[in-house]
Design an enzyme around this catalytic site. Structure first.
Site, PDB file in Angstrom:
ATOM      1  CD  GLU A 295      -4.775  -6.089   5.625  1.00 46.97           C
ATOM      2  OE1 GLU A 295      -3.988  -5.292   5.132  1.00 46.97           O
ATOM      3  OE2 GLU A 295      -5.875  -5.779   6.091  1.00 46.97           O
TER       4      GLU A 295
ATOM      5  CB  CYS B 208      -2.049  -3.897   0.707  1.00 46.05           C
ATOM      6  SG  CYS B 208      -3.719  -3.738   1.324  1.00 46.05           S
TER       7      CYS B 208
ATOM      8  CG  HIS C 290      -2.115  -1.843  -3.512  1.00 41.85           C
ATOM      9  ND1 HIS C 290      -2.532  -3.140  -3.338  1.00 41.85           N
ATOM     10  CD2 HIS C 290      -2.838  -1.084  -2.652  1.00 41.85           C
ATOM     11  CE1 HIS C 290      -3.464  -3.162  -2.403  1.00 41.85           C
ATOM     12  NE2 HIS C 290      -3.678  -1.933  -1.974  1.00 41.85           N
TER      13      HIS C 290
END
Ligand SMILES: [Zn+2]
Lengths: 134, 345
Positions: free
Chosen positions: B81, B113, B234
């Site tokens: 990003e 993400c 994550h």
């Protein structure tokens, strides 16, 4: 000013700038960076091929830049050095990190970094810098 | 036909700033933050590092481990990003720097993400279909948080690269995704810093997606919690993956190796990919790894990897994730502001 928005010039040099691709004369084994297309020693007997340098080498000489040219102001103070590449030629380049760690004969390896930006709207130029190997 | 990870490599910039150093500037309680986030310090890129430079360094490590001719790579997808250009693919520069073929599929991916794991899925699909011999998928970011915002404590930098193909060091046994329209975190085009729904980010966002994708994958492959030796989730902070791990029923020991966020912060698209590389660095043949990414907006991609004998000859061919995390230099808030370009000259 080679860095200032010379899009075609930058494009022609990208192999050399991005990944230390030079040339080698396979007649006498001499290596060239920036790439040469003619061997001054062998002249017409020379045979030139592309050559990938490892990026490993040693500091021969260096200077600390405290007043930078346009486009490099934010990096001061930084070191520009002459590096003896292991494969046998010398090139100049920026050494990243703590300026106090730089000494003559210290080992270096190449890293891929931003070199400079024209401005917020312009091109970002990438290339090889060097890092001291502890 | 066995397809999976043929080579992998991580890269983490060497600068760190501690939670304490940031909290001091904003007059916040560092101890409470450290405990709440389970993060000690985060990585900070140098002024001349960005998603492209991180991708190149990580991919060079992946090529060293794979030991393949870069010309054989048929696709390059980079998830981030923080692509340096809004229009001009990061992949073109990375491909040139790596000496990849010009006969190459390239695109930059974005999905908060999880764009890096989406890139892995695409490479897997192309290899499986026989369209390409090898695909290179990269997740990398140099994340920014608005000064003083909660994100500033965790927004780090780093990335990992994966070469997908045959004769893998870890077989990709299957993948499963879960996606909904859930707006917990966003950044409008042209804005420098992201916005977020603060606490909303937890339940309908992270936990729902991570748990649904992980459970969906296990059901699809008929695998149970006991079948996995390692879990990679994550890591927006240390707390979320720790809680998700418990909710999935895994013992925390299976998460510990991948929990790199404590010492480097959240590197967004690079987060679960760097966690996976930390596990592969120490994994043994026969180990099974569950990895689940999360991208706000929102979605999760889940994968199961079965480590093969090939891991032993390739682990040491490039610097490990731990090499990068432990080789660090701490900086103060002043240098942090200078490095991150938060200072206008
Ligand atoms: Zn010659």
């Amino acid at each position: 000013m080679p860095y200032k928005s010379s899009v075609p010039l930058f494009w022609r040099l990208k192999d050399a700038k991005y990944s230390l691709v030079g040339t080698k004369c396979i007649t006498c084994n001499q290596v060239f960076f920036p790439p040469a297309d003619f061997c001054p020693q062998c002249r017409r007997k020379g045979k030139i091929e592309k050559f990938q340098f490892s990026g490993n080498g040693e500091v021969v000489s260096y200077t600390v830049i405290r007043v930078a040219p346009e486009g490099f102001e934010k990096y001061v103070p930084y070191v520009v050095a002459i590096i003896q590449l292991d494969e046998g030629t010398r090139i100049s380049g920026q050494i990243i990190g703590d300026i106090n760690k730089v000494e003559i004969e210290k080992r270096v390896k190449s890293v891929f970094r931003r070199i400079t930006e024209d401005n917020d709207q312009g091109l970002i130029h990438y290339g090889i810098k060097f890092e001291i190997v502890d | 036909m066995v397809i999976g990870i043929v080579g992998y490599g991580a890269y983490v910039p060497k600068y760190r700033i501690t939670i304490d150093e940031i909290a001091k500037v904003w007059g916040q309680d560092a101890q409470a933050l450290r405990k709440g986030l389970l993060v000690e310090e985060k990585s900070v890129p140098a002024m001349d590092e960005d998603t492209i430079t991180i991708s190149v360094e990580a991919a060079r490590n992946a090529l060293l481990r794979a030991g393949i001719d870069p010309i054989k790579i048929g696709a390059l997808y980079i998830g981030s990003e923080s692509h340096p250009y809004a229009v001009k693919s990061s992949g073109t520069i990375v491909a040139q720097a790596l000496g990849l073929s010009t006969n190459l599929m390239v695109a930059d991916f974005e999905f908060a993400c999880k764009a890096g794991t989406a890139a892995m899925q695409c490479c897997y699909g192309l290899v499986k279909a026989g369209e390409i011999e090898y695909g290179l998928a990269i997740g990398a970011d140099t994340s920014q948080g608005r000064p003083g915002d909660a994100l500033e404590y965790t927004a780090g930098a780093g990335g990992a690269a994966y070469i997908i193909g045959k004769d893998p060091l870890a077989e990709l046994e299957g993948t499963f995704s879960y996606t909904t329209d859930t707006t917990d975190f966003w950044r409008r085009d042209g804005e420098k810093y992201p916005s977020h729904g603060a606490r909303f980010s937890g339940h309908p966002g992270y936990f729902t997606h991570v748990l649904s994708a992980s459970k969906g994958l296990m059901k699809k492959l008929s695998l149970k919690v006991e079948d996995f030796d390692y879990v990679v989730l994550h890591m927006p902070n240390g707390k979320f993956p720790t809680n998700a791990c418990k909710l999935l029923g895994f013992p925390l020991e299976k998460l510990e190796t991948s929990l790199v966020v404590k010492r480097m912060g959240n590197c967004y698209s690079g987060s679960s990919p760097v966690g996976l590389s930390a596990v592969l660095d120490v994994a043994k043949p026969g180990n099974r790894i569950l990895m689940t990414s999360y991208g706000s907006g929102a979605g999760s991609d889940s994968f199961s990897f079965l480590v093969t004998d090939k891991i032993l000859e390739r682990q040491n061919k490039a610097p490990t994730t731990e090499n990068y995390i432990s080789k660090k230099e701490n900086i103060d808030y002043g240098n942090y502001v200078k490095f991150r370009g938060k200072l206008k000259l």
